[in-house]
Design a protein around this motif. Structure first.
Motif, PDB file in Angstrom:
ATOM      1  N   LEU A 302       0.817  -1.211   0.000  1.00  0.00           N
ATOM      2  CA  LEU A 302       0.000   0.000   0.000  1.00  0.00           C
ATOM      3  C   LEU A 302       0.850   1.261   0.000  1.00  0.00           C
ATOM      4  O   LEU A 302       0.436   2.313   0.500  1.00  0.00           O
ATOM      5  N   GLY A 303       2.054   1.152  -0.583  1.00  0.00           N
ATOM      6  CA  GLY A 303       2.953   2.293  -0.696  1.00  0.00           C
ATOM      7  C   GLY A 303       3.828   2.537   0.517  1.00  0.00           C
ATOM      8  O   GLY A 303       4.648   3.470   0.500  1.00  0.00           O
ATOM      9  N   HIS A 304       3.706   1.728   1.565  1.00  0.00           N
ATOM     10  CA  HIS A 304       4.521   1.918   2.767  1.00  0.00           C
ATOM     11  C   HIS A 304       5.960   1.457   2.496  1.00  0.00           C
ATOM     12  O   HIS A 304       6.214   0.275   2.242  1.00  0.00           O
ATOM     13  N   GLY A 305       6.899   2.372   2.587  1.00  0.00           N
ATOM     14  CA  GLY A 305       8.293   2.034   2.319  1.00  0.00           C
ATOM     15  C   GLY A 305       8.876   1.060   3.317  1.00  0.00           C
ATOM     16  O   GLY A 305       9.870   0.383   3.031  1.00  0.00           O
ATOM     17  N   SER A 306       8.262   0.939   4.499  1.00  0.00           N
ATOM     18  CA  SER A 306       8.787   0.030   5.526  1.00  0.00           C
ATOM     19  C   SER A 306       8.433  -1.424   5.239  1.00  0.00           C
ATOM     20  O   SER A 306       8.937  -2.317   5.920  1.00  0.00           O
ATOM     21  N   LEU A 307       7.589  -1.672   4.204  1.00  0.00           N
ATOM     22  CA  LEU A 307       7.103  -3.030   3.939  1.00  0.00           C
ATOM     23  C   LEU A 307       7.263  -3.379   2.459  1.00  0.00           C
ATOM     24  O   LEU A 307       6.281  -3.421   1.696  1.00  0.00           O
ATOM     25  N   PRO A 308       8.509  -3.640   1.994  1.00  0.00           N
ATOM     26  CA  PRO A 308       8.732  -3.959   0.591  1.00  0.00           C
ATOM     27  C   PRO A 308       8.066  -5.282   0.193  1.00  0.00           C
ATOM     28  O   PRO A 308       8.147  -6.277   0.910  1.00  0.00           O
ATOM     29  N   LYS A 309       7.438  -5.271  -0.977  1.00  0.00           N
ATOM     30  CA  LYS A 309       6.605  -6.392  -1.413  1.00  0.00           C
ATOM     31  C   LYS A 309       7.446  -7.460  -2.108  1.00  0.00           C
ATOM     32  O   LYS A 309       8.304  -7.160  -2.949  1.00  0.00           O
ATOM     33  N   LEU A 310       7.163  -8.724  -1.774  1.00  0.00           N
ATOM     34  CA  LEU A 310       7.871  -9.857  -2.369  1.00  0.00           C
ATOM     35  C   LEU A 310       7.372 -10.128  -3.789  1.00  0.00           C
ATOM     36  O   LEU A 310       6.194  -9.932  -4.102  1.00  0.00           O
ATOM     37  N   ASP A 311       8.270 -10.624  -4.630  1.00  0.00           N
ATOM     38  CA  ASP A 311       7.958 -10.943  -6.025  1.00  0.00           C
ATOM     39  C   ASP A 311       7.797 -12.453  -6.168  1.00  0.00           C
ATOM     40  O   ASP A 311       8.774 -13.205  -6.155  1.00  0.00           O
ATOM     41  N   TRP A 312       6.536 -12.907  -6.327  1.00  0.00           N
ATOM     42  CA  TRP A 312       6.270 -14.332  -6.477  1.00  0.00           C
ATOM     43  C   TRP A 312       6.434 -14.803  -7.910  1.00  0.00           C
ATOM     44  O   TRP A 312       6.163 -15.969  -8.217  1.00  0.00           O
ATOM     45  N   GLY A 313       6.907 -13.929  -8.777  1.00  0.00           N
ATOM     46  CA  GLY A 313       7.308 -14.354 -10.115  1.00  0.00           C
ATOM     47  C   GLY A 313       8.744 -14.836 -10.151  1.00  0.00           C
ATOM     48  O   GLY A 313       9.231 -15.280 -11.204  1.00  0.00           O
ATOM     49  N   ALA A 314       9.425 -14.790  -9.003  1.00  0.00           N
ATOM     50  CA  ALA A 314      10.829 -15.187  -8.917  1.00  0.00           C
ATOM     51  C   ALA A 314      10.963 -16.557  -8.266  1.00  0.00           C
ATOM     52  O   ALA A 314      10.368 -16.819  -7.212  1.00  0.00           O
ATOM     53  N   GLU A 315      11.753 -17.435  -8.849  1.00  0.00           N
ATOM     54  CA  GLU A 315      11.964 -18.774  -8.288  1.00  0.00           C
ATOM     55  C   GLU A 315      12.578 -18.705  -6.895  1.00  0.00           C
ATOM     56  O   GLU A 315      12.298 -19.542  -6.037  1.00  0.00           O
ATOM     57  N   GLU A 316      13.421 -17.699  -6.682  1.00  0.00           N
ATOM     58  CA  GLU A 316      14.082 -17.588  -5.385  1.00  0.00           C
ATOM     59  C   GLU A 316      13.087 -17.339  -4.257  1.00  0.00           C
ATOM     60  O   GLU A 316      13.261 -17.830  -3.132  1.00  0.00           O
TER      61      GLU A 316
END
Length: 630
Positions: A302-316
């Protein structure tokens, strides 16, 4: 549909009825190609001449005959066979009546055409483990539940502002996330007697990973438990103590984001060529992009810089969170913690970003991994609105049922003129008649398989909402609300403190500490012993009744200020009456009661008595009655 005593009381027992409980559908999980026999109850007064089953097979609707399957002077039963041709097979009933026809689906009986969205469903997906709904689930926010003696010797981190145990929680501003009361896991262990006396079967703790806030949804690592809570050793002690009492323990994991202080994110910022870089979503020109000075722009929750969003398109991301040998989801299900399952934070946003939607894939994978580690593990998702599209039965076992329980219950029980905010809406909680509550509950429940609806986590409040006592304003209406919670289909969930009258006007303000000192003195302003007795009695009542735990749901009567419904299994019928205010009362059909019997009052003070003309329910209120009829 008929009315009784005044034109504001609607009696619904003259309508055909079906749900997925064992009176109407067999227990067990069918396989593709199986035939499942489903039954429908048709009151004599409904005017139904014949019943057919409607399914949609290979895209084409089909009507199949139903057969008579018993009955008596008051009602007929019909049965039909559903061929399980799809993992989730839908069906509804065609009712032949003079002058036309009606449809029966999960929302009720309709004298019009209806879409398929609310059709009944039989599914090949295994249901949630039975323990998830067998008893009360109890939510603990670790910083606010109890402090052990060891908490006094721990250093306070730089982000925290220490608070005394009896201080009022901040409801807004920076202090809401930094005010530290110092509750810890050994403190929870010391008060498990309270949970056991309350009838708790599942203990659910909000996150225990280190963060830079008192709520810990901004994890700095998933590799260990926060030392402020006592660390890994304290979590293991809690797990042993909980399991030793025959209870279950559920953790809380955030699959949508980490904190900006997380070791993965620090590495991602430091080295664009690192594997950790792939874990996060970076500036893609869309909304919610955080642009901190001196750092690459990234997507925040929701735009909060303290909570970076994970990318589930990445195998890692998949490897570290779900499928790797030491994946976060798996490792805490093993000894020494042996969690029994996970509640997933922000589940509705996990894997969703613009045109990318991997939420269902994440849900299925997390469920598979949980079950691979624990055959009876459970998976519950946070979801604040309509979750039907995410609840086909093969992913999340259930969600926190804000849409189908919390919101409608609040809007019926709130007094006129309330100024308590209605969750995420820019208005106070509105006061609505019971018909609006019932319609919403039926509509939301009808959109998912019965097995899911019967496992949903029903709540009257959580760490993200105002407190129930602040919503309804009186002990009497708290009792009405609590009776609804313990008698409605699904799993009752209580946020620690509601059972003793805790107050709070928003999520942060509601994260109050438990007044254990007042409990030791037999009560006080922050420890309502009479309210605690209500919760204990209702919890014990549900535990002793198969109908309240596993029965179907038939709405019996609805008035602006009162509702009555039946919970039924083949061996037990229980009538529940809830009144928020005085009302005219109602007379229900006498045949609901076993011949020659009298209603057995299980709980409450509303009068319910058998007369020559039927079953009379008094119009007193506020009040409740839970009565065994058969």
């Amino acid at each position: 549909m008929t009315t009784d005593r005044d034109d504001r009381t609607t009696i619904l027992l003259d309508r055909a009825h079906h749900d997925g409980s064992t009176l109407y559908a067999p227990a067990g999980t069918p396989a593709l190609g199986d035939e499942v026999t489903v039954r429908v109850r048709v009151p004599k007064g409904a005017g139904v001449r014949d019943v057919r089953l409607r399914t949609v097979r290979d895209g084409e609707p089909r009507l199949l005959p139903a057969r008579r399957d018993g009955g008596d002077a008051h009602e007929d039963w019909y049965a039909a066979d559903v061929v399980v041709h799809h993992p989730v097979t839908s069906y509804r009933f065609f009712l032949d009546v003079p002058g036309g026809y009606r449809w029966l689906d999960g929302r009720g009986v309709h004298d019009r055409e209806v879409p398929d969205a609310a059709s009944f469903r039989v599914t090949t997906h295994a249901p949630a483990p039975g323990w998830l709904r067998d008893g009360l689930a109890y939510q603990v926010f670790p910083d606010r539940f109890a402090r052990s003696a060891a908490a006094d010797g721990r250093a306070v981190p730089g982000w925290a502002v220490p608070a005394a145990w009896g201080d009022e929680p901040a409801g807004a501003g920076p202090l809401a996330g930094t005010q530290l009361f110092g509750g810890d896991l050994d403190g929870v262990v010391e008060h498990l007697d309270h949970l056991e006396a309350l009838g708790v079967r599942t203990l659910y703790l909000t996150p225990v990973f280190p963060g830079r806030s008192n709520h810990r949804y901004d994890a700095a690592t998933f590799d260990h438990v926060d030392p402020l809570l006592g660390g890994d050793a304290a979590y293991a002690r809690l797990a042993r103590a909980v399991h030793g009492r025959g209870m279950r323990l559920m953790g809380d994991v955030t699959t949508n984001h980490t904190g900006d202080g997380h070791e993965w994110f620090a590495r991602a910022l430091e080295d664009p060529a690192s594997a950790e870089r792939d874990l996060y979503l970076w500036d893609d020109g869309g909304p919610d992009v955080a642009r901190p000075q001196g750092a690459d722009p990234y997507v925040g929750w929701l735009g909060h810089g303290s909570l970076p969003k994970l990318d589930w398109g990445a195998e890692e991301t998949w490897r570290r969170m779900v499928i790797g040998d030491e994946a976060v989801v798996a490792r805490y299900l093993r000894e020494p913690f042996a969690l029994d399952g996970w509640r997933v934070d922000v589940a509705n946003m996990t894997g969703r970003r613009g045109s990318a939607d991997r939420t269902h894939a994440v849900a299925r994978a997390v469920r598979e991994r949980i079950l691979a580690e624990r055959a009876d593990g459970a998976l519950v998702a946070e979801h604040f609105h309509d979750a039907a599209a995410d609840l086909a039965g093969d992913g999340w076992h259930a969600t926190m049922n804000y849409a189908g329980f919390t919101r409608p219950a609040w809007s019926w029980l709130v007094p006129e003129g309330s100024d308590v905010p209605f969750l995420d809406l820019p208005v106070p909680v509105p006061r609505r008649p019971a018909a609006a509550m019932v319609e919403t509950m039926r509509e939301v429940a009808a959109l998912v398989p019965w097995r899911v609806a019967a496992t949903q986590w029903n709540m009257l409040g959580s760490h993200d909402t105002p407190r129930l006592r602040s919503i309804v304003g009186s002990r009497e209406l708290v009792e009405v609300a609590a009776t609804l919670l313990f008698t409605y289909p699904g799993a009752p969930v209580v946020f620690a403190g509601d059972e003793v009258g805790a107050t709070g006007t928003n999520g942060e303000h509601a994260r109050t500490t438990m007044a254990w000192d007042q409990a030791a003195r037999g009560g006080g302003p922050r420890w309502d012993t009479a309210m605690l007795d209500v919760y204990r009695r209702l919890s014990a009542l549900r535990a002793a009744s198969t109908a309240l735990r596993d029965g179907g749901l038939r709405w019996a009567a609805v008035h602006d200020d009162a509702v009555a419904y039946l919970r039924e299994t083949p061996d037990e019928r229980v009538l529940v009456v809830l009144a928020r205010a005085p009302w005219p009362g109602v007379r229900l059909p006498g045949h609901l009661l076993e011949p020659g019997a009298q209603p057995e009052v299980l709980y409450g003070d509303l009068g319910v008595r058998a007369t020559a003309d039927g079953l009379d329910v008094s119009g007193d209120g506020p009040g409740v009655a839970v009565v065994r009829l058969a």
